[in-house]
Design a protein around this motif. Structure first.
Motif, PDB file in Angstrom:
ATOM      1  N   THR A  55       0.804  -1.218   0.000  1.00  0.00           N
ATOM      2  CA  THR A  55       0.000   0.000   0.000  1.00  0.00           C
ATOM      3  C   THR A  55       0.836   1.267   0.000  1.00  0.00           C
ATOM      4  OG1 THR A  55      -0.174  -0.077   2.423  1.00  0.00           O
ATOM      5  CG2 THR A  55      -1.931  -1.136   1.169  1.00  0.00           C
ATOM      6  N   ALA A  56       2.139   1.168   0.256  1.00  0.00           N
ATOM      7  CA  ALA A  56       2.997   2.353   0.274  1.00  0.00           C
ATOM      8  C   ALA A  56       3.032   2.991  -1.116  1.00  0.00           C
ATOM      9  CB  ALA A  56       4.407   1.975   0.727  1.00  0.00           C
ATOM     10  N   ARG A  57       3.059   4.318  -1.146  1.00  0.00           N
ATOM     11  CA  ARG A  57       3.032   5.050  -2.408  1.00  0.00           C
ATOM     12  C   ARG A  57       4.405   5.618  -2.753  1.00  0.00           C
ATOM     13  NH1 ARG A  57      -1.886   5.962  -4.512  1.00  0.00           N
ATOM     14  NH2 ARG A  57      -3.738   5.664  -3.193  1.00  0.00           N
ATOM     15  N   ASP A  58       4.637   5.782  -4.048  1.00  0.00           N
ATOM     16  CA  ASP A  58       5.859   6.404  -4.538  1.00  0.00           C
ATOM     17  C   ASP A  58       5.763   7.904  -4.265  1.00  0.00           C
ATOM     18  OD1 ASP A  58       8.004   7.443  -5.899  1.00  0.00           O
ATOM     19  OD2 ASP A  58       7.555   6.447  -7.801  1.00  0.00           O
ATOM     20  N   ALA A  59       6.635   8.405  -3.394  1.00  0.00           N
ATOM     21  CA  ALA A  59       6.561   9.812  -2.982  1.00  0.00           C
ATOM     22  C   ALA A  59       6.812  10.765  -4.144  1.00  0.00           C
ATOM     23  CB  ALA A  59       7.559  10.074  -1.856  1.00  0.00           C
ATOM     24  N   THR A  60       7.532  10.318  -5.162  1.00  0.00           N
ATOM     25  CA  THR A  60       7.863  11.215  -6.274  1.00  0.00           C
ATOM     26  C   THR A  60       6.648  11.508  -7.150  1.00  0.00           C
ATOM     27  OG1 THR A  60       8.529   9.381  -7.725  1.00  0.00           O
ATOM     28  CG2 THR A  60      10.222  10.343  -6.299  1.00  0.00           C
ATOM     29  N   VAL A  78      12.765  12.687  16.231  1.00  0.00           N
ATOM     30  CA  VAL A  78      13.332  13.193  14.976  1.00  0.00           C
ATOM     31  C   VAL A  78      13.660  12.056  14.016  1.00  0.00           C
ATOM     32  CG1 VAL A  78      14.248  15.292  16.012  1.00  0.00           C
ATOM     33  CG2 VAL A  78      15.646  13.213  16.022  1.00  0.00           C
ATOM     34  N   ASP A  79      13.857  10.831  14.542  1.00  0.00           N
ATOM     35  CA  ASP A  79      14.181   9.718  13.664  1.00  0.00           C
ATOM     36  C   ASP A  79      12.940   8.952  13.203  1.00  0.00           C
ATOM     37  OD1 ASP A  79      13.653   8.726  16.206  1.00  0.00           O
ATOM     38  OD2 ASP A  79      15.053   7.041  16.000  1.00  0.00           O
ATOM     39  N   ALA A  80      11.750   9.410  13.599  1.00  0.00           N
ATOM     40  CA  ALA A  80      10.511   8.779  13.140  1.00  0.00           C
ATOM     41  C   ALA A  80      10.082   9.411  11.818  1.00  0.00           C
ATOM     42  CB  ALA A  80       9.410   8.937  14.182  1.00  0.00           C
ATOM     43  N   PRO A  81       9.424   8.657  10.932  1.00  0.00           N
ATOM     44  CA  PRO A  81       8.994   9.226   9.650  1.00  0.00           C
ATOM     45  C   PRO A  81       8.039  10.412   9.864  1.00  0.00           C
ATOM     46  CG  PRO A  81       8.785   6.832   9.645  1.00  0.00           C
ATOM     47  CD  PRO A  81       9.074   7.234  11.059  1.00  0.00           C
ATOM     48  N   PRO A  82       8.274  11.533   9.214  1.00  0.00           N
ATOM     49  CA  PRO A  82       7.384  12.690   9.391  1.00  0.00           C
ATOM     50  C   PRO A  82       6.030  12.467   8.721  1.00  0.00           C
ATOM     51  CG  PRO A  82       9.005  13.122   7.679  1.00  0.00           C
ATOM     52  CD  PRO A  82       9.388  11.813   8.292  1.00  0.00           C
ATOM     53  N   ASP A 102      14.397   8.227   2.707  1.00  0.00           N
ATOM     54  CA  ASP A 102      15.455   7.464   2.048  1.00  0.00           C
ATOM     55  C   ASP A 102      14.903   6.392   1.111  1.00  0.00           C
ATOM     56  OD1 ASP A 102      14.473   6.106   4.242  1.00  0.00           O
ATOM     57  OD2 ASP A 102      16.339   5.006   4.583  1.00  0.00           O
ATOM     58  N   ARG A 103      13.641   5.989   1.311  1.00  0.00           N
ATOM     59  CA  ARG A 103      13.011   5.024   0.408  1.00  0.00           C
ATOM     60  C   ARG A 103      12.120   5.712  -0.628  1.00  0.00           C
ATOM     61  NH1 ARG A 103      12.649  -0.175   2.730  1.00  0.00           N
ATOM     62  NH2 ARG A 103      14.380  -0.458   4.181  1.00  0.00           N
ATOM     63  N   LYS A 104      11.912   7.022  -0.462  1.00  0.00           N
ATOM     64  CA  LYS A 104      11.014   7.778  -1.328  1.00  0.00           C
ATOM     65  C   LYS A 104       9.637   7.117  -1.391  1.00  0.00           C
ATOM     66  CE  LYS A 104      14.747   9.682  -4.150  1.00  0.00           C
ATOM     67  NZ  LYS A 104      15.308   9.852  -5.514  1.00  0.00           N
ATOM     68  N   ARG A 105       9.147   6.727  -0.212  1.00  0.00           N
ATOM     69  CA  ARG A 105       7.851   6.084  -0.101  1.00  0.00           C
ATOM     70  C   ARG A 105       7.003   6.790   0.946  1.00  0.00           C
ATOM     71  NH1 ARG A 105       6.740   3.089  -4.208  1.00  0.00           N
ATOM     72  NH2 ARG A 105       5.485   1.593  -3.041  1.00  0.00           N
ATOM     73  N   VAL A 106       5.695   6.724   0.775  1.00  0.00           N
ATOM     74  CA  VAL A 106       4.743   7.261   1.742  1.00  0.00           C
ATOM     75  C   VAL A 106       3.812   6.137   2.169  1.00  0.00           C
ATOM     76  CG1 VAL A 106       2.790   8.813   2.092  1.00  0.00           C
ATOM     77  CG2 VAL A 106       4.828   9.632   0.914  1.00  0.00           C
TER      78      VAL A 106
END
Length: 208
Positions: A55-60, A78-82, A102-106
């Motif tokens: 289900t993760a989306r391509d952030a780009t 600060v190290d948790a995904p925003p 770093d994975r360019k995923r949402v």
């Protein structure tokens, strides 16, 4: 349920001297059961990883928006995904998710239905990061608009491991303390995991 059989009939316990008390017998039975709990936890984690990856989306490909309320910095490491807000193709209303740069995923939290403007993600009401055993969990209370007139709060749980937060289904239980302070929700989750031996992996879905 653990069934305790007489020692003379047990192949597993063959050759072990009879325990001096029922407590000792229960301790031995716990050792016999422990590997299955580890296996259950591993299976749940693997399933959660697969479902989240699906289900993760391509952030780009997303159009990110500002001006919405995310977690307070004091409550979100600060190290948790925003948390980021974005607009899906065919919609004009905000969705939200956890950005893994770093994975360019949402990883979606609340998203609008395909080609629609509801439900909308309109803010993060509360967050809590807590540990259970060696694992770290992300607990978010998301404020969403379901119709033009109706809003609601949704509690979402993620296992923070392996680079991409892994969605868990434990809060879909009817007994979950919906609307309670997140500290009470975390306590309920810990007690649940103590009883069942592992978190509940999220089912793979094609939508939000």
């Amino acid at each position: 349920m653990i069934l305790l059989m007489p020692l003379r009939r047990s192949r597993v316990l063959a050759g072990i001297a009879a325990p001096a008390s029922a407590a000792a017998l229960l301790a031995l039975a716990s050792l016999m059961w422990a590997p299955s709990a580890v296996s259950a936890a591993s299976t749940a984690t693997a399933t959660a990883t697969a479902a989240t990856a699906a289900t993760a989306r391509d952030a780009t490909t997303l159009r990110f928006e500002s001006g919405f309320t995310g977690p307070a910095p004091a409550n979100w490491p600060v190290d948790a995904p925003p948390v980021r807000f974005y607009i899906l193709p065919g919609s004009s209303a905000p969705s939200c998710g956890l950005l893994v740069p770093d994975r360019k995923r949402v990883v979606p939290l609340v998203e609008t239905d395909d080609g629609q403007d509801f439900p909308q993600c309109i803010g993060i009401a509360a967050t809590l990061v807590f540990n259970h055993g060696a694992e770290r969990y992300l607990l978010l209370r998301v404020r969403q608009r379901d119709t033009r007139e109706d809003t609601s709060l949704t509690d979402l749980l993620f296992l923070d491991r392996g680079g991409i937060p892994q969605a868990l289904d434990d809060l879909n239980d009817a007994a979950a303390p919906s609307g309670k302070p997140l500290g009470q929700v975390a306590s309920w989750l810990r007690a649940r995991w103590q009883r069942q031996g592992a978190p509940t992996a999220a089912r793979k879905t094609s939508g939000r």
